[in-house]
Scaffold this motif. Structure first.
Motif, PDB file in Angstrom:
ATOM      1  N   CYS A   1      -3.037   5.028  -7.829  1.00 18.51           N
ATOM      2  CA  CYS A   1      -3.472   3.923  -7.192  1.00 18.51           C
ATOM      3  C   CYS A   1      -2.767   2.220  -7.390  1.00 18.51           C
ATOM      4  CB  CYS A   1      -5.029   3.661  -7.010  1.00 18.51           C
ATOM      5  SG  CYS A   1      -5.503   2.265  -5.966  1.00 18.51           S
ATOM      6  N   ILE A   2      -2.693   2.298  -8.641  1.00 24.24           N
ATOM      7  CA  ILE A   2      -1.963   0.885  -9.078  1.00 24.24           C
ATOM      8  C   ILE A   2      -0.355   0.971  -8.731  1.00 24.24           C
ATOM      9  CG2 ILE A   2      -1.242  -0.283 -11.129  1.00 24.24           C
ATOM     10  CD1 ILE A   2      -4.104   0.603 -12.245  1.00 24.24           C
ATOM     11  N   LEU A   3       0.168   2.178  -9.141  1.00 25.74           N
ATOM     12  CA  LEU A   3       1.546   2.312  -8.631  1.00 25.74           C
ATOM     13  C   LEU A   3       1.753   2.012  -7.146  1.00 25.74           C
ATOM     14  CD1 LEU A   3       2.565   5.220 -11.099  1.00 25.74           C
ATOM     15  CD2 LEU A   3       3.221   2.888 -11.163  1.00 25.74           C
ATOM     16  N   MET A   4       0.994   2.620  -6.227  1.00 24.03           N
ATOM     17  CA  MET A   4       1.148   2.258  -4.871  1.00 24.03           C
ATOM     18  C   MET A   4       0.919   1.068  -4.447  1.00 24.03           C
ATOM     19  SD  MET A   4      -0.561   5.905  -3.358  1.00 24.03           S
ATOM     20  CE  MET A   4       0.024   5.461  -1.708  1.00 24.03           C
ATOM     21  N   ALA A   5      -0.211   0.203  -5.128  1.00 20.33           N
ATOM     22  CA  ALA A   5      -0.331  -1.255  -4.801  1.00 20.33           C
ATOM     23  C   ALA A   5       0.651  -1.891  -5.047  1.00 20.33           C
ATOM     24  CB  ALA A   5      -1.629  -1.561  -5.363  1.00 20.33           C
TER      25      ALA A   5
ATOM     26  N   ARG B   1      12.179   1.306   5.396  1.00 18.67           N
ATOM     27  CA  ARG B   1      11.716   0.809   4.138  1.00 18.67           C
ATOM     28  C   ARG B   1      10.839  -0.132   4.340  1.00 18.67           C
ATOM     29  NH1 ARG B   1      11.895  -2.386  -0.353  1.00 18.67           N
ATOM     30  NH2 ARG B   1      11.891  -1.284  -2.268  1.00 18.67           N
ATOM     31  N   LEU B   2      10.995  -1.106   5.401  1.00 19.53           N
ATOM     32  CA  LEU B   2      10.018  -2.154   5.615  1.00 19.53           C
ATOM     33  C   LEU B   2       9.279  -2.177   6.799  1.00 19.53           C
ATOM     34  CD1 LEU B   2      12.494  -5.077   4.330  1.00 19.53           C
ATOM     35  CD2 LEU B   2      10.510  -3.897   2.968  1.00 19.53           C
ATOM     36  N   ARG B   3       9.086  -0.901   7.644  1.00 20.47           N
ATOM     37  CA  ARG B   3       8.294  -0.602   8.829  1.00 20.47           C
ATOM     38  C   ARG B   3       7.069  -1.073   8.402  1.00 20.47           C
ATOM     39  NH1 ARG B   3      11.807   4.237  11.196  1.00 20.47           N
ATOM     40  NH2 ARG B   3      13.160   2.948  12.202  1.00 20.47           N
ATOM     41  N   THR B   4       6.109  -1.637   9.549  1.00 15.17           N
ATOM     42  CA  THR B   4       4.686  -1.773   9.497  1.00 15.17           C
ATOM     43  C   THR B   4       3.925  -0.515   8.992  1.00 15.17           C
ATOM     44  OG1 THR B   4       4.971  -3.833  10.721  1.00 15.17           O
ATOM     45  CG2 THR B   4       2.860  -2.888  10.449  1.00 15.17           C
ATOM     46  N   THR B   5       4.671   0.633  10.032  1.00 14.79           N
ATOM     47  CA  THR B   5       3.762   1.808   9.634  1.00 14.79           C
ATOM     48  C   THR B   5       3.741   2.480   8.342  1.00 14.79           C
ATOM     49  OG1 THR B   5       5.544   2.872  10.640  1.00 14.79           O
ATOM     50  CG2 THR B   5       3.991   2.458  12.255  1.00 14.79           C
ATOM     51  N   GLU B   6       4.965   2.112   7.611  1.00 10.69           N
ATOM     52  CA  GLU B   6       5.185   2.631   6.333  1.00 10.69           C
ATOM     53  C   GLU B   6       4.311   1.615   5.300  1.00 10.69           C
ATOM     54  OE1 GLU B   6       9.000   1.917   4.254  1.00 10.69           O
ATOM     55  OE2 GLU B   6       8.751   4.016   3.173  1.00 10.69           O
ATOM     56  N   ILE B   7       4.550   0.514   5.390  1.00 10.52           N
ATOM     57  CA  ILE B   7       3.629  -0.373   4.577  1.00 10.52           C
ATOM     58  C   ILE B   7       2.037  -0.181   4.823  1.00 10.52           C
ATOM     59  CG2 ILE B   7       2.869  -2.514   4.152  1.00 10.52           C
ATOM     60  CD1 ILE B   7       5.660  -3.529   4.770  1.00 10.52           C
ATOM     61  N   LEU B   8       1.780   0.238   5.892  1.00  7.33           N
ATOM     62  CA  LEU B   8       0.281   0.634   6.363  1.00  7.33           C
ATOM     63  C   LEU B   8      -0.205   1.837   5.700  1.00  7.33           C
ATOM     64  CD1 LEU B   8      -0.346  -1.104   9.747  1.00  7.33           C
ATOM     65  CD2 LEU B   8      -1.331  -1.790   7.735  1.00  7.33           C
ATOM     66  N   SER B   9       0.883   2.737   5.918  1.00  7.10           N
ATOM     67  CA  SER B   9       0.581   4.303   5.374  1.00  7.10           C
ATOM     68  C   SER B   9       0.373   4.136   3.732  1.00  7.10           C
ATOM     69  CB  SER B   9       1.808   5.191   5.622  1.00  7.10           C
ATOM     70  OG  SER B   9       1.741   5.313   7.093  1.00  7.10           O
ATOM     71  N   LEU B  10       1.147   2.988   3.038  1.00  3.68           N
ATOM     72  CA  LEU B  10       1.024   2.932   1.574  1.00  3.68           C
ATOM     73  C   LEU B  10      -0.483   2.308   1.247  1.00  3.68           C
ATOM     74  CD1 LEU B  10       4.463   1.886   0.505  1.00  3.68           C
ATOM     75  CD2 LEU B  10       3.293   4.043  -0.211  1.00  3.68           C
ATOM     76  N   CYS B  11      -0.599   1.440   2.075  1.00  2.00           N
ATOM     77  CA  CYS B  11      -2.064   0.837   2.064  1.00  2.00           C
ATOM     78  C   CYS B  11      -3.038   1.832   2.173  1.00  2.00           C
ATOM     79  CB  CYS B  11      -2.269  -0.368   2.956  1.00  2.00           C
ATOM     80  SG  CYS B  11      -1.021  -1.792   2.538  1.00  2.00           S
ATOM     81  N   ALA B  12      -3.122   2.663   3.026  1.00  2.00           N
ATOM     82  CA  ALA B  12      -4.395   3.670   3.313  1.00  2.00           C
ATOM     83  C   ALA B  12      -4.015   4.549   2.248  1.00  2.00           C
ATOM     84  CB  ALA B  12      -3.856   4.578   4.822  1.00  2.00           C
ATOM     85  N   GLY B  13      -2.993   5.061   1.783  1.00  2.44           N
ATOM     86  CA  GLY B  13      -3.186   5.942   0.520  1.00  2.44           C
ATOM     87  C   GLY B  13      -3.691   5.414  -0.627  1.00  2.44           C
ATOM     88  N   CYS B  14      -3.237   4.292  -0.714  1.00  2.00           N
ATOM     89  CA  CYS B  14      -3.692   3.367  -1.958  1.00  2.00           C
ATOM     90  C   CYS B  14      -5.384   3.274  -1.918  1.00  2.00           C
ATOM     91  CB  CYS B  14      -3.174   1.848  -2.131  1.00  2.00           C
ATOM     92  SG  CYS B  14      -3.673   0.937  -3.539  1.00  2.00           S
ATOM     93  N   LEU B  15      -5.807   2.712  -0.845  1.00  2.24           N
ATOM     94  CA  LEU B  15      -7.437   2.838  -0.780  1.00  2.24           C
ATOM     95  C   LEU B  15      -8.054   4.164  -0.837  1.00  2.24           C
ATOM     96  CD1 LEU B  15      -7.497   0.363   2.220  1.00  2.24           C
ATOM     97  CD2 LEU B  15      -8.067  -0.341   0.017  1.00  2.24           C
ATOM     98  N   GLY B  16      -7.444   5.349  -0.129  1.00  5.67           N
ATOM     99  CA  GLY B  16      -7.999   6.516  -0.499  1.00  5.67           C
ATOM    100  C   GLY B  16      -7.959   6.967  -1.871  1.00  5.67           C
ATOM    101  N   LEU B  17      -6.750   6.706  -2.583  1.00  7.74           N
ATOM    102  CA  LEU B  17      -6.772   7.028  -4.114  1.00  7.74           C
ATOM    103  C   LEU B  17      -7.854   6.103  -4.748  1.00  7.74           C
ATOM    104  CD1 LEU B  17      -3.055   7.413  -5.183  1.00  7.74           C
ATOM    105  CD2 LEU B  17      -5.056   8.953  -5.210  1.00  7.74           C
ATOM    106  N   ALA B  18      -8.048   4.928  -4.663  1.00  6.38           N
ATOM    107  CA  ALA B  18      -9.123   4.124  -5.019  1.00  6.38           C
ATOM    108  C   ALA B  18     -10.624   4.659  -4.824  1.00  6.38           C
ATOM    109  CB  ALA B  18      -9.133   2.593  -4.569  1.00  6.38           C
ATOM    110  N   ALA B  19     -10.853   4.908  -3.364  1.00  7.88           N
ATOM    111  CA  ALA B  19     -12.129   5.382  -3.062  1.00  7.88           C
ATOM    112  C   ALA B  19     -12.406   6.659  -4.106  1.00  7.88           C
ATOM    113  CB  ALA B  19     -12.225   5.803  -1.897  1.00  7.88           C
ATOM    114  N   THR B  20     -11.221   7.675  -3.959  1.00 13.87           N
ATOM    115  CA  THR B  20     -11.413   9.132  -4.965  1.00 13.87           C
ATOM    116  C   THR B  20     -11.630   8.764  -6.418  1.00 13.87           C
ATOM    117  OG1 THR B  20      -9.734   9.945  -3.425  1.00 13.87           O
ATOM    118  CG2 THR B  20     -10.108  11.034  -5.503  1.00 13.87           C
ATOM    119  N   THR B  21     -10.963   7.704  -6.932  1.00 15.30           N
ATOM    120  CA  THR B  21     -11.252   7.311  -8.407  1.00 15.30           C
ATOM    121  C   THR B  21     -12.761   6.907  -8.452  1.00 15.30           C
ATOM    122  OG1 THR B  21      -8.941   6.572  -8.618  1.00 15.30           O
ATOM    123  CG2 THR B  21     -10.476   5.940 -10.153  1.00 15.30           C
ATOM    124  N   TRP B  22     -13.138   5.960  -7.630  1.00 16.56           N
ATOM    125  CA  TRP B  22     -14.555   5.410  -7.833  1.00 16.56           C
ATOM    126  C   TRP B  22     -15.583   6.880  -7.453  1.00 16.56           C
ATOM    127  CZ3 TRP B  22     -18.718   5.369  -4.462  1.00 16.56           C
ATOM    128  CH2 TRP B  22     -19.831   4.643  -4.642  1.00 16.56           C
TER     129      TRP B  22
END
Length: 142
Positions: free
Chosen positions: A19-23, A114-135
């Motif tokens: 999660c931290i690496l993705m953030a 590399r800088l498309r909005t969809t890619e950045i949003l996908s990384l954000c969603a993955g990061c939030l998913g990992l944070a929720a999983t960790t919690w």
């Protein structure tokens, strides 16, 4: 500490680290997209490398001038598997660099997504998913 708590702690540490690496990736890409400066660079060469499975990778080495006149020669941090058609050493290409750290840059012509909005949003969603999983793992473990 029980074996279940130890296992849960290990899994939570692994997902938390991811999660931290993705953030960090999200922040880096957002900073480059928001603060990046576009300029023209010369493609010096392609450095070849091999993946573990035997496929070739290519890293572009470029040189470009900063507004103060100093030159930066740097290599892309991301590789491409195939050399783009019609692009060769000595060609001019667009580069988007971070003015605070000019060696952090991307080449839109080689890495267009590399800088498309969809890619950045996908990384954000993955990061939030990992944070929720960790919690959830920590809440269930303790």
């Amino acid at each position: 500490m029980t074996i279940e708590q130890l296992g849960g702690s290990f899994v939570a540490a692994a997902t938390g680290t991811l999660c931290i690496l993705m953030a960090v990736q999200v922040m880096s890409r957002c900073r480059l997209r928001l603060r990046g400066v576009r300029t023209t660079a010369e493609l010096v060469r392609f450095r070849e490398a091999m993946e573990e499975d035997g496929h070739e990778l290519y890293y572009a080495v470029v040189t470009f001038a900063l507004p103060d006149g100093s030159a930066v020669t740097a290599e892309t941090s991301e590789a491409v598997r195939h050399l783009p058609r019609g692009i060769q050493e000595g060609d001019l290409t667009e580069v988007l660099y971070d003015p605070a750290a000019p060696s952090v840059f991307t080449l839109p012509s080689l890495l267009p997504g590399r800088l498309r909005t969809t890619e950045i949003l996908s990384l954000c969603a993955g990061c939030l998913g990992l944070a929720a999983t960790t919690w959830l793992i920590l809440a269930d473990t303790f």
